[in-house]
Design a protein around this motif. Structure first.
Motif, PDB file in Angstrom:
ATOM      1  N   ILE D 217     -40.509  -9.191 -80.942  1.00  0.00           N
ATOM      2  CA  ILE D 217     -39.725  -9.209 -79.702  1.00  0.00           C
ATOM      3  C   ILE D 217     -39.452 -10.655 -79.297  1.00  0.00           C
ATOM      4  N   ILE D 218     -38.577 -10.804 -78.314  1.00  0.00           N
ATOM      5  CA  ILE D 218     -38.119 -12.121 -77.859  1.00  0.00           C
ATOM      6  C   ILE D 218     -38.468 -12.300 -76.383  1.00  0.00           C
ATOM      7  N   ILE D 238     -30.896  -7.506 -78.783  1.00  0.00           N
ATOM      8  CA  ILE D 238     -30.727  -6.108 -79.216  1.00  0.00           C
ATOM      9  C   ILE D 238     -29.686  -6.020 -80.321  1.00  0.00           C
ATOM     10  N   ALA D 239     -28.635  -6.826 -80.226  1.00  0.00           N
ATOM     11  CA  ALA D 239     -27.600  -6.801 -81.264  1.00  0.00           C
ATOM     12  C   ALA D 239     -28.151  -7.290 -82.604  1.00  0.00           C
ATOM     13  N   ALA D 240     -29.106  -8.202 -82.538  1.00  0.00           N
ATOM     14  CA  ALA D 240     -29.704  -8.732 -83.768  1.00  0.00           C
ATOM     15  C   ALA D 240     -30.684  -7.753 -84.400  1.00  0.00           C
ATOM     16  N   GLY D 241     -30.963  -6.647 -83.712  1.00  0.00           N
ATOM     17  CA  GLY D 241     -31.807  -5.610 -84.301  1.00  0.00           C
ATOM     18  C   GLY D 241     -33.292  -5.830 -84.119  1.00  0.00           C
ATOM     19  N   LEU D 242     -33.678  -6.760 -83.246  1.00  0.00           N
ATOM     20  CA  LEU D 242     -35.105  -6.975 -83.005  1.00  0.00           C
ATOM     21  C   LEU D 242     -35.656  -5.845 -82.140  1.00  0.00           C
ATOM     22  N   ASP D 243     -36.994  -5.816 -81.970  1.00  0.00           N
ATOM     23  CA  ASP D 243     -37.617  -4.618 -81.439  1.00  0.00           C
ATOM     24  C   ASP D 243     -37.797  -4.567 -79.930  1.00  0.00           C
ATOM     25  N   GLY D 244     -37.534  -5.667 -79.261  1.00  0.00           N
ATOM     26  CA  GLY D 244     -37.714  -5.616 -77.825  1.00  0.00           C
ATOM     27  C   GLY D 244     -37.625  -6.981 -77.196  1.00  0.00           C
ATOM     28  N   LEU D 245     -37.997  -7.033 -75.926  1.00  0.00           N
ATOM     29  CA  LEU D 245     -37.754  -8.182 -75.076  1.00  0.00           C
ATOM     30  C   LEU D 245     -38.903  -8.295 -74.089  1.00  0.00           C
TER      31      LEU D 245
END
Lengths: 287, 287, 287, 287
Positions: D217-218, D238-245
């Motif tokens: 996540i970021i 989210i557009a980059a396909g990572l799992d969360g924030l």
């Protein structure tokens, strides 16, 4: 919150008195820190040397003899090793500390070794002359607070991505516990440059030296990872007026279990000490 | 493509001969570069000094007299100024070059000044003793090629985000034109650290010194932006065995039109020269 | 000094009017820049694509057809190549520009190519739809001033160690000449991280987008050097609301003469365009 | 040394089996980590939100209600605070943990909070749903080993000067203890750039996502320190396909006791969540 000792310097709520305490020392005299019989900040240029890791009774004893015979002042060596990978050699632990203790006693040198875990502080304290806090733990404030409660000196390495201000405030965590025996060690910062392992921030160390009365030393071994650069950087350190040097030496660098490439050979170490002695008078130091 | 001179070093298609050329010089003798009567790499520790910018006939003449009287060797000063903002003072241009020429002639010092534009190379060439290429133009290969066609020496500053290898290859662009009079100047790299203006990469300069026979000098003024650090760093430079120093001095720093804070005062400059002379014998240099 | 156009923004002596000029555009509308028939900052997400270097008539024509067939908007390619080493392939020069011109005309795409030398500005101007200034020349203010005198748009890459402020001020050097057709391109900054070639500063690009009305695009090819990361970063760019993308594609990446590893294959490029189209509606862009 | 779980990935002595374990998951499915009822890596884009520091019962309860009402999934907040200066607010400690526990229970959200000291691990374990390890402790391997012995998930922030490889190996210290519930959080690296607080390394996070099956996540709040940039960077994540924030929100940012400037206001947080929902379908996530 305990009473700050009179060498605190930055951001203190008791700024008026603490700032005055440090200000009055700047330029006049340095705060003296003693590890065993060796004093930092008292006219002596101090050389701390030894292998990256304690590997065996014989290796650390040979290393200690090498350091002593060349005129080095303090034995260093890693018993609890901070390693990036959990699969890498983690050091001999307490056994390594005891081997260092014996080698130090046999040669009359004081010794310093790294503490990694809060659980080890009490265990190590009776056996070490000084604790080292590594670059990767400079921001481990819980460990710093625990060390502030001990009465052994602490050699605090600068975080490889820490500012001078952050470094001095990390020292403050120790000082506030009532332990005013802190030596600061610059060991290179992480930058885009990859032709030396880290980038030695000599100018930053000189700046820190002007901002605090605590002793400042340089570790060119970790900063560069390149023994060929160390004689020149050692000479630069003493000429810049800093308080000492920490270097890696190994009785037999080719056989080292960790960071083999960055240790000075016995010949290189003797040559470096010779060069330091040549510069000491112009720099105003005893060697 | 012209024949590479015998000091090329890296990635050369003629690697067998060129690499041998440099290898034979390493450790044995340095490649000597002369600006006016001053030789770099020939046992002299060279001090290049002067104001950031040429401001007036009087200012540059006073600066030149200061440099000469303190034992400096070469006058520096900016006439065409590289400025981040187009609204900032851009320098006096050719008029500034001519004022420097006059001040240099009046004091017997050679002079070096920065060239910014390819259009200015021919215009400046008759009037300068050496061209300086600034950190921001190290990668301006078109300019480097044009300077390779001149027969005036070039002082090539390291790009503030360039590796040693990139720096040496930038020099190669000049050398390949047939101009082998190149002095390299380390002036600090850009890192996270903001307590000095840039981070002086002394270890990188020492490494470069081992990789090339070209002279290497240090500019602590731009590296740190802090005159209080310069005496210590100047001493470190000579102790490290590098070939010289470039510093900013101003007859009256408080009145400077650019980078006012970073220039040494006349008193500071004299003190720095004194300190260099104290270290020169141990470092094996004439001063 | 000529009158600043009404998109200047920073440190202007005419700050009251210029700052108002830009302030009134922020959040309301972007400054529109046109390269050939393609407008940046006008609701279109613009994709600039092509090979690192123009290698042959056939290669650049195939690349142009690939870009056009996948829905790309502008052809890019290097004819005058900025290379670290003078021994590396320096590009086809003017011949390469003319090959690009022909390929662009054959496919109906506008084209952009890098200018390295002030001597080439006039020579190239009749043949190009836009000039590119590379990262290594962002601080070459002499070149920027010359481009300010042309009437062709300029794609200005951010220096890989430049701040946002320095980047906008570099644009200002062009704008002040009277040329207000400037597109800014973020292409990665140099940091300690070496697992991607540079570190893409997406947050910096978003910040710049809030500080200037000029269009901002992203070049993930040079930023990462890793085609496997580009689809995700392309999607991130459009989702972040930036104005476009510059990527390297090669009809046959394995045969590329420079930067072979970083180009997208035709299949990867088509897939990336597909992904951009999926995100365009939510991001408020036409594709 | 205990048996590595089958998600280990790098440098393992049992490389043949472990590497296969991870390799077979790459591209196919992610390793799922659960904090309370929320799963990372299972098709849900997870939003972790809350104030920088727990300040009072009322503040953390209001924050929890804000997070829940906007559709956030996990409550974050600092009870033991890592502060550069020992004079700065150090957090409410265990009392803060208990206040978070109550706020989490009242709103049905799971919670995560930072652990600073090895001495606190056992004390905190019964009260938290997950431990957070901050950027400054990523290299505190003693703490990581202790957390490997617990059975609560760990959110491991990337050190701000750590490589991807070092980050994954830090996770390995936890995994090797038998705790395979690790979420990785990129929170910005330290570079020369000072116009955002740190430099968000989105490309590095995407690279890590391809190298490990652990969720990534970021945290754009710590990465930038600038709420105005967060909506764009959240959409990019989210557009980059990572799992969360992970983001900081504060019911009343102007009254925050620490890092006041970087928290989103309630309105900004709701707007960000709205924007994430707009991108979720194209990104293939549930929100």
């Amino acid at each position: 919150m305990s009473e700050p000792p009179n060498i605190t310097f930055l951001d203190s709520p008791a700024a008026s008195s603490a700032a005055f305490g440090i200000a009055s020392q700047r330029g006049n005299r340095r705060h003296v820190v003693r590890i065993g019989g060796t004093a930092f900040g008292d006219g002596q240029f101090v050389v701390v040397a030894g292998p990256c890791a304690v590997e065996s009774e014989r290796q650390i004893l040979e290393a200690a003899r090498l350091v002593a015979s060349a005129g080095g002042h303090i034995l260093r060596g890693g018993a609890f090793k901070a390693r990036t990978s959990p699969y890498a050699f983690q050091g001999l632990g307490l056994e390594g500390v005891l081997l260092m203790r014996a080698a130090a006693d046999a040669t009359g040198l004081p010794m310093v070794t790294e503490v990694l875990s809060q659980h080890d502080v009490e265990i190590m304290e009776p056996h070490v002359d000084a604790f080292q806090v590594g670059s990767r733990n400079m921001d481990n404030t819980a460990l710093l607070k625990d060390l502030g409660q001990t009465r052994k000196p602490v050699m605090l390495k600068r975080g490889f991505a820490s500012t001078i201000r952050e470094w001095l405030l990390a020292a403050e965590y120790i000082l506030l516990g009532g332990n005013d025996q802190v030596v600061l060690c610059e060991r290179g910062i992480r930058t885009f440059s990859d032709e030396t392992r880290f980038t030695l921030d000599l100018a930053g160390a000189v700046l820190a030296h002007q901002q605090t009365a605590l002793p400042i030393i340089i570790d060119p071994s970790h900063a560069t990872g390149n023994p060929a650069l160390i004689p020149a950087l050692a000479a630069a350190t003493i000429a810049a007026g800093l308080d000492g040097l920490m270097v890696e030496v190994h009785p037999n660098p080719d056989a080292a279990l960790s960071d083999a490439d960055q240790a000075l050979s016995p010949e290189q170490f003797h040559a470096m000490m010779e060069r330091l002695r040549a510069f000491a008078p112009a720099a105003g130091f005893r060697m």
